[in-house]
Design a protein around this motif. Structure first.
Motif, short mmCIF file in Angstrom:
data_model
loop_
_atom_site.label_atom_id
_atom_site.label_comp_id
_atom_site.label_asym_id
_atom_site.label_seq_id
_atom_site.Cartn_x
_atom_site.Cartn_y
_atom_site.Cartn_z
N VAL A 36 -40.51 8.42 -33.82
CA VAL A 36 -41.39 9.07 -32.84
C VAL A 36 -40.91 10.48 -32.54
CG1 VAL A 36 -42.23 9.00 -30.47
CG2 VAL A 36 -42.18 6.90 -31.83
N SER A 37 -39.62 10.65 -32.28
CA SER A 37 -39.11 11.98 -31.95
C SER A 37 -39.27 12.93 -33.14
CB SER A 37 -37.65 11.92 -31.51
OG SER A 37 -36.83 11.43 -32.54
N PHE A 94 -44.71 2.61 -24.38
CA PHE A 94 -43.56 3.13 -25.13
C PHE A 94 -42.30 3.19 -24.29
CE2 PHE A 94 -40.86 6.75 -26.16
CZ PHE A 94 -40.52 6.49 -27.49
N HIS A 95 -42.44 3.60 -23.02
CA HIS A 95 -41.22 3.83 -22.24
C HIS A 95 -40.40 2.56 -22.03
CE1 HIS A 95 -43.68 2.46 -18.75
NE2 HIS A 95 -42.51 2.11 -18.24
N GLY A 146 -44.80 8.98 -26.58
CA GLY A 146 -44.69 8.11 -27.75
C GLY A 146 -46.00 7.42 -28.05
N HIS A 147 -45.90 6.15 -28.46
CA HIS A 147 -47.11 5.33 -28.60
C HIS A 147 -46.76 3.88 -28.27
CE1 HIS A 147 -45.91 3.63 -32.53
NE2 HIS A 147 -45.51 4.85 -32.84
N VAL A 183 -42.97 14.04 -33.29
CA VAL A 183 -43.26 15.02 -32.23
C VAL A 183 -42.67 16.38 -32.59
CG1 VAL A 183 -42.71 15.64 -29.84
CG2 VAL A 183 -43.51 13.33 -30.37
N TRP A 213 -38.11 2.59 -24.84
CA TRP A 213 -37.19 3.71 -24.62
C TRP A 213 -36.07 3.33 -23.65
CZ3 TRP A 213 -35.98 6.22 -20.06
CH2 TRP A 213 -35.19 7.37 -20.18
N TYR A 244 -40.07 12.60 -26.61
CA TYR A 244 -41.04 11.72 -27.26
C TYR A 244 -42.48 12.06 -26.87
CZ TYR A 244 -36.65 9.37 -28.06
OH TYR A 244 -35.35 9.11 -28.43
N SER A 245 -42.68 13.22 -26.25
CA SER A 245 -44.02 13.65 -25.86
C SER A 245 -44.26 15.05 -26.40
CB SER A 245 -44.16 13.65 -24.33
OG SER A 245 -45.36 14.29 -23.93
N ALA A 297 -31.22 6.81 -27.72
CA ALA A 297 -32.46 7.55 -27.46
C ALA A 297 -32.14 8.84 -26.72
CB ALA A 297 -33.44 6.71 -26.65
N MET A 302 -37.45 4.83 -32.39
CA MET A 302 -37.19 6.00 -31.55
C MET A 302 -37.05 7.25 -32.41
SD MET A 302 -37.08 5.26 -28.30
CE MET A 302 -38.19 3.85 -28.27
#
Length: 506
Positions: A477-478, A110-111, A102-103, A481, A114, A129-130, A123, A474
């Motif tokens: 970000v997903s 980020f986690h 994520g960021h 990605v 999460w 998210y990576s 989530a 969330m």
């Protein structure tokens, strides 16, 4: 006035370690420094097909070697991370991806956000998210895109390589010899120490040739011809925490497009690697001889190959640990001569690179100041012990109780710093990188979560973000990605377009 500079370096042993050192010294040191490498074709090397971490790109950049040249010359492929199967429980699978998750938001990673979203059922798994952990299983790859907008995951793609270690050594040999490194074929029969201070004065080959030097680099493998057999520095044994002591390695025929990740599958008494190259696939079973015989291990290995084996499995014996002094007097040990932490996270070549870089940063004059030696050894020990703890995490943080090996790993005592890291993460998902240790927060987070260490809580500052905003964050970000992965080409297609290796005899 006497020249205080080191002008005569002798490298004992070739292989990946020896030729990496020779190439780096030839590139960095001035032409007035003589570099000579002694190796024997009869002894051979351990390299069987290697996975790396992203740091190798920095080493190749130092030498002026670009990706295309490197990958073509080593039958290489690209690596976005490591897929771990059956480690936490049978049936589990997760990817330790390079790069970021994520960021970050303000001071928090980020986690932390999460964790709250995951506990609320808002989530996906952390891997969603990576970029690397989504792209790898889908077989997608591309390097960083120069035209990607700032902040896009495609603007900074972290990747490493899979490659044929023997070809890399030969490639570096050509590079080094073009820059003046002299290679001598022969076996060391004797090490001559100076009577006054115990420094190595010369080595004597079986042919009778005497080779003198000022600085000696021991790349002789597990034997440690200089660092141990001559200088008796001693060895710190890590096998209580890293109980695997053998590996069987075999290549098999390629049966499909190479995956852009290394696969690590837990087995009853250890784990099996799969490293895809352009022309074949490397495989190995790393295991504890106290829990399985060599024949049983070979049966397990051969029973889990993608294609037909290209020979008989080759047995390697080792003891995980590190020399008590990687630099003693005028000898510096690199590669297996300096220590070995097993190949679980592909750190062996990184340790060679790190040792070379550290030596160049602390390069001595003719008087070999002990201040430099002490700092080198302290930094080396720090690095080995922190990587050791990261590897132990994979073994110890398991819920498997189906074999004696996994019961031993689950129940064993662990180093206090690792126990503290686990306790802190389980409490509130926090992790603090210790100085310049190799593995950063995203790596620790992915492995701890993948090994089923579930945080009970999260950082209280996370609550400053409204719940509705958190859910949207969330999802955003997903989505980014996933969208980036969609535009990435297939790994094989990228290789075909940019860096197909020439036809070579395997």
């Amino acid at each position: 006035m006497t020249d205080p500079r080191i002008r005569n370096i002798v490298i004992v042993g070739g292989g990946t370690a020896g030729w990496m050192a020779a190439a780096a010294f030839a590139k960095v040191l001035d032409a007035g420094c003589s570099i000579r490498l002694v190796e024997s074709e009869e002894i051979g090397t351990v390299g069987v097909g290697e996975g790396t971490v992203p740091h190798l790109k920095l080493f190749n950049n130092l030498l002026g070697i670009d990706d295309v040249e490197f990958v073509r010359n080593t039958q290489g492929t690209f690596k976005l991370g490591v897929q771990f199967n059956d480690w936490g429980r049978l049936g589990d699978s997760y990817v330790h991806g390079f790069g970021t998750i994520g960021h970050d938001v303000g001071l928090l990673p980020f986690h932390q956000y999460w964790i709250k979203a995951r506990q609320a059922g808002k989530a996906d798994e952390i891997g969603a998210y990576s970029l690397n952990t989504v792209a790898a299983p889908r077989g997608r790859f591309m390097p960083s895109a120069s035209d990607a907008p700032p902040g896009s995951p495609l603007a900074n793609v972290a990747y490493a390589y899979h490659f044929d270690a023997g070809r890399y050594a030969r490639f570096l040999r050509g590079y080094a010899e073009q820059r003046g490194v002299r290679r001598t074929e022969g076996k060391v029969a004797q090490t001559v120490l100076r009577a006054a201070d115990g420094f190595v004065e010369a080595i004597v080959l079986e042919s009778g040739e005497r080779i003198e030097g000022e600085l000696f680099i021991d790349c002789s493998g597990f034997r440690g011809l200089l660092i141990e057999q001559a200088l008796h520095t001693g060895y710190l044994d890590f096998s209580h925490w890293l109980p695997c002591d053998r590996a069987l390695a075999v290549a098999c025929e390629k049966v499909g497009p190479p995956t852009p990740y290394t696969r690590s599958s837990a087995r009853p008494a250890g784990w099996q690697w799969r490293i895809p190259l352009q022309h074949r696939t490397g495989n190995g079973y790393v295991y504890s001889s106290a829990h399985v015989s060599d024949d049983e291990a070979a049966t397990t290995l051969l029973g889990h190959l993608d294609g037909a084996p290209m020979g008989e499995p080759r047995l390697l014996r080792f003891t995980t640990g590190v020399r008590r002094q990687a630099w003693s007097r005028n000898v510096v040990a690199l590669g297996l001569a300096g220590g070995f932490l097993e190949p679980l996270e592909s750190t062996s070549i990184y340790m060679i690179q790190s040792g070379i870089t550290r030596l160049l940063n602390l390069f001595p004059r003719h008087d070999f100041s002990p201040v430099l030696t002490e700092r080198y050894n302290a930094q080396s020990r720090f690095e080995y012990e922190h990587i050791r703890d990261f590897l132990i995490l994979h073994y110890h943080a398991t819920e498997r109780d189906d074999t004696p090996f996994w019961n031993q790993c689950r129940m064993m005592s662990i180093p206090p710093p690792l126990a503290d890291n686990i306790r802190l993460f389980r409490d509130s998902g926090r992790f603090f990188r210790d100085g310049e240790e190799m593995f950063a927060t995203p790596s620790w987070v992915q492995v701890m979560l993948g090994q089923r260490i579930a945080p009970k809580g999260y950082h209280p500052l996370v609550d400053q973000m409204p719940d509705a905003e958190l859910a949207g964050f969330m999802a955003s970000v997903s989505h980014v990605v996933a969208s980036c992965v969609e535009v990435m080409p297939a790994h094989q297609a990228f290789i075909d377009r940019c860096c197909t290796a020439p036809a070579m005899v395997a």
